[in-house]
Motif scaffolding. Structure first.
Motif, mmCIF file in Angstrom:
data_model
loop_
_atom_site.group_PDB
_atom_site.id
_atom_site.type_symbol
_atom_site.label_atom_id
_atom_site.label_comp_id
_atom_site.label_asym_id
_atom_site.label_seq_id
_atom_site.Cartn_x
_atom_site.Cartn_y
_atom_site.Cartn_z
ATOM 1 N N VAL A 158 -70.299 -1.826 -12.020
ATOM 2 C CA VAL A 158 -70.128 -2.107 -13.445
ATOM 3 C C VAL A 158 -70.934 -3.320 -13.885
ATOM 4 O O VAL A 158 -71.261 -4.198 -13.087
ATOM 5 C CB VAL A 158 -68.640 -2.328 -13.792
ATOM 6 C CG1 VAL A 158 -67.842 -1.051 -13.593
ATOM 7 C CG2 VAL A 158 -68.056 -3.468 -12.948
ATOM 8 N N ALA A 159 -71.261 -3.329 -15.176
ATOM 9 C CA ALA A 159 -72.015 -4.440 -15.746
ATOM 10 C C ALA A 159 -71.621 -4.593 -17.214
ATOM 11 O O ALA A 159 -70.948 -3.725 -17.794
ATOM 12 C CB ALA A 159 -73.511 -4.186 -15.616
ATOM 13 N N ARG A 160 -72.039 -5.715 -17.779
ATOM 14 C CA ARG A 160 -71.816 -5.934 -19.213
ATOM 15 C C ARG A 160 -73.183 -6.187 -19.854
ATOM 16 O O ARG A 160 -73.860 -7.164 -19.523
ATOM 17 C CB ARG A 160 -70.879 -7.111 -19.451
ATOM 18 C CG ARG A 160 -70.584 -7.364 -20.938
ATOM 19 C CD ARG A 160 -69.295 -8.161 -21.095
ATOM 20 N NE ARG A 160 -69.399 -9.496 -20.527
ATOM 21 C CZ ARG A 160 -69.775 -10.592 -21.197
ATOM 22 N NH1 ARG A 160 -70.093 -10.495 -22.476
ATOM 23 N NH2 ARG A 160 -69.806 -11.767 -20.610
ATOM 24 N N LEU A 161 -73.527 -5.292 -20.771
ATOM 25 C CA LEU A 161 -74.800 -5.378 -21.478
ATOM 26 C C LEU A 161 -74.548 -5.678 -22.953
ATOM 27 O O LEU A 161 -73.551 -5.240 -23.525
ATOM 28 C CB LEU A 161 -75.574 -4.064 -21.355
ATOM 29 C CG LEU A 161 -75.873 -3.564 -19.928
ATOM 30 C CD1 LEU A 161 -76.571 -2.212 -19.983
ATOM 31 C CD2 LEU A 161 -76.722 -4.571 -19.176
ATOM 32 N N THR A 162 -75.446 -6.416 -23.545
ATOM 33 C CA THR A 162 -75.372 -6.687 -24.987
ATOM 34 C C THR A 162 -76.747 -6.447 -25.605
ATOM 35 O O THR A 162 -77.782 -6.579 -24.942
ATOM 36 C CB THR A 162 -74.943 -8.136 -25.272
ATOM 37 O OG1 THR A 162 -75.879 -9.031 -24.657
ATOM 38 C CG2 THR A 162 -73.542 -8.413 -24.737
ATOM 39 N N ASP A 163 -76.719 -6.069 -26.888
ATOM 40 C CA ASP A 163 -77.963 -5.856 -27.629
ATOM 41 C C ASP A 163 -78.444 -7.179 -28.209
ATOM 42 O O ASP A 163 -77.648 -7.978 -28.724
ATOM 43 C CB ASP A 163 -77.752 -4.836 -28.750
ATOM 44 C CG ASP A 163 -77.392 -3.459 -28.210
ATOM 45 O OD1 ASP A 163 -77.892 -3.115 -27.124
ATOM 46 O OD2 ASP A 163 -76.594 -2.750 -28.850
ATOM 47 N N THR A 164 -79.728 -7.420 -28.147
ATOM 48 C CA THR A 164 -80.309 -8.638 -28.697
ATOM 49 C C THR A 164 -80.880 -8.346 -30.086
ATOM 50 O O THR A 164 -81.140 -7.180 -30.428
ATOM 51 C CB THR A 164 -81.422 -9.172 -27.780
ATOM 52 O OG1 THR A 164 -82.477 -8.196 -27.724
ATOM 53 C CG2 THR A 164 -80.885 -9.434 -26.382
ATOM 54 N N PRO A 165 -81.078 -9.364 -30.895
ATOM 55 C CA PRO A 165 -81.610 -9.147 -32.253
ATOM 56 C C PRO A 165 -82.975 -8.460 -32.273
ATOM 57 O O PRO A 165 -83.310 -7.771 -33.243
ATOM 58 C CB PRO A 165 -81.722 -10.573 -32.812
ATOM 59 C CG PRO A 165 -80.682 -11.340 -32.058
ATOM 60 C CD PRO A 165 -80.686 -10.757 -30.679
ATOM 61 N N ASP A 166 -83.741 -8.617 -31.229
ATOM 62 C CA ASP A 166 -85.068 -7.985 -31.219
ATOM 63 C C ASP A 166 -85.029 -6.565 -30.676
ATOM 64 O O ASP A 166 -86.071 -5.970 -30.378
ATOM 65 C CB ASP A 166 -86.050 -8.838 -30.414
ATOM 66 C CG ASP A 166 -85.610 -9.048 -28.979
ATOM 67 O OD1 ASP A 166 -84.540 -8.516 -28.593
ATOM 68 O OD2 ASP A 166 -86.309 -9.754 -28.227
ATOM 69 N N GLY A 167 -83.815 -6.006 -30.541
ATOM 70 C CA GLY A 167 -83.680 -4.620 -30.133
ATOM 71 C C GLY A 167 -83.716 -4.386 -28.630
ATOM 72 O O GLY A 167 -83.749 -3.245 -28.167
#
Length: 245
Positions: A158-167
């Motif tokens: 498992v991992a935790r990913l997030t979206d950045t403002p630059d896509g």
């Protein structure tokens, strides 16, 4: 004369008898004296010894120390050897077991490999892919089992990913000690993680970081994440299961 002689002879006999009887008394006295000097003290000593023994027997017997109760957990920890493989892993936030579960290293259930068994958990190496268990028995003896992840392509964690403002997508954290179904979604993924990644490759860690360490072909445009693990000896690549193909 005969009459006078008879008493003389009788006296003589009586005297003789008296003399013999007196000698017997004297001999008896000597025997009794010797008996008193030799035998009686011995008997007295025996009596004292018997009394002492009786006194010892009458006293409360010394209690033997009780044998320690069996401790299966301590035995399981002490039976582990460096190089053994264990099936222990995390299915979520917690390990499936904190007691070592040995399995053949060729088994598909071999999730970690023991790197050492020590008396102090602080002596276990740490870092990505490494962990340890320890146990302290009732006598205060501690056994720590140090181990590292046995990474295999096709396994998921498992991992935790997030979206950045630059896509772009940023990796926040991953727990490589979790073994999860690659098809897990939603609530099956333990918090704070939000995605599942599948291992696509395990290789020796390069001395210098290549530009595309996980690409499986020159045309491979898949997004990968990778980790240098197990004491900087291995490079582990992973991506989303649907892209792992």
């Amino acid at each position: 004369m005969n009459g006078r002689g008879t008493p003389r002879r009788g006296f003589g006999r009586a005297h003789a008898r008296t003399t013999v009887f007196g000698g017997q008394l004297m001999m008896l006295g000597i025997v009794l004296a010797v008996f008193a000097l030799l035998v009686v003290p011995s008997l007295t000593g025996n009596s004292s010894g018997a009394a002492a023994s009786a006194g010892g027997a009458g006293a409360e017997p010394e209690r033997a120390s009780a044998a320690p109760a069996p401790d299966p957990t301590a035995e399981a920890f002490r039976a582990v050897r460096k190089g053994d493989c264990l099936s222990n892993h995390k299915a979520g936030a917690e390990w499936t077991s904190f007691v070592p579960r040995p399995v053949p290293c060729a088994s598909g259930n071999a999730f970690v490999r023991v790197t050492g068994v020590v008396a102090n958990a602080h002596n276990c190496p740490d870092g990505t892919g490494r962990a340890h268990f320890f146990y302290t028995d009732a006598g205060g003896r501690t056994t720590a089992v140090c181990f590292q992840r046995e990474f295999r392509p096709g396994q998921c964690f498992v991992a935790r990913l997030t979206d950045t403002p630059d896509g772009r997508v940023r990796m926040e954290e991953a727990d490589l000690t979790v073994r999860l179904d690659c098809a897990a979604t939603g609530t099956a993924i333990p918090e704070p993680h939000n995605t599942v990644l599948e291992i696509t490759g395990v290789m020796p860690a390069p001395e210098t970081e290549p530009a595309r360490p996980c690409a499986r072909s020159p045309q491979d445009g898949t997004t990968y994440w990778y980790w240098i693990t197990n004491g900087d000896t291995e490079l582990v690549c992973a991506t989303h299961p649907e892209a792992a193909g």
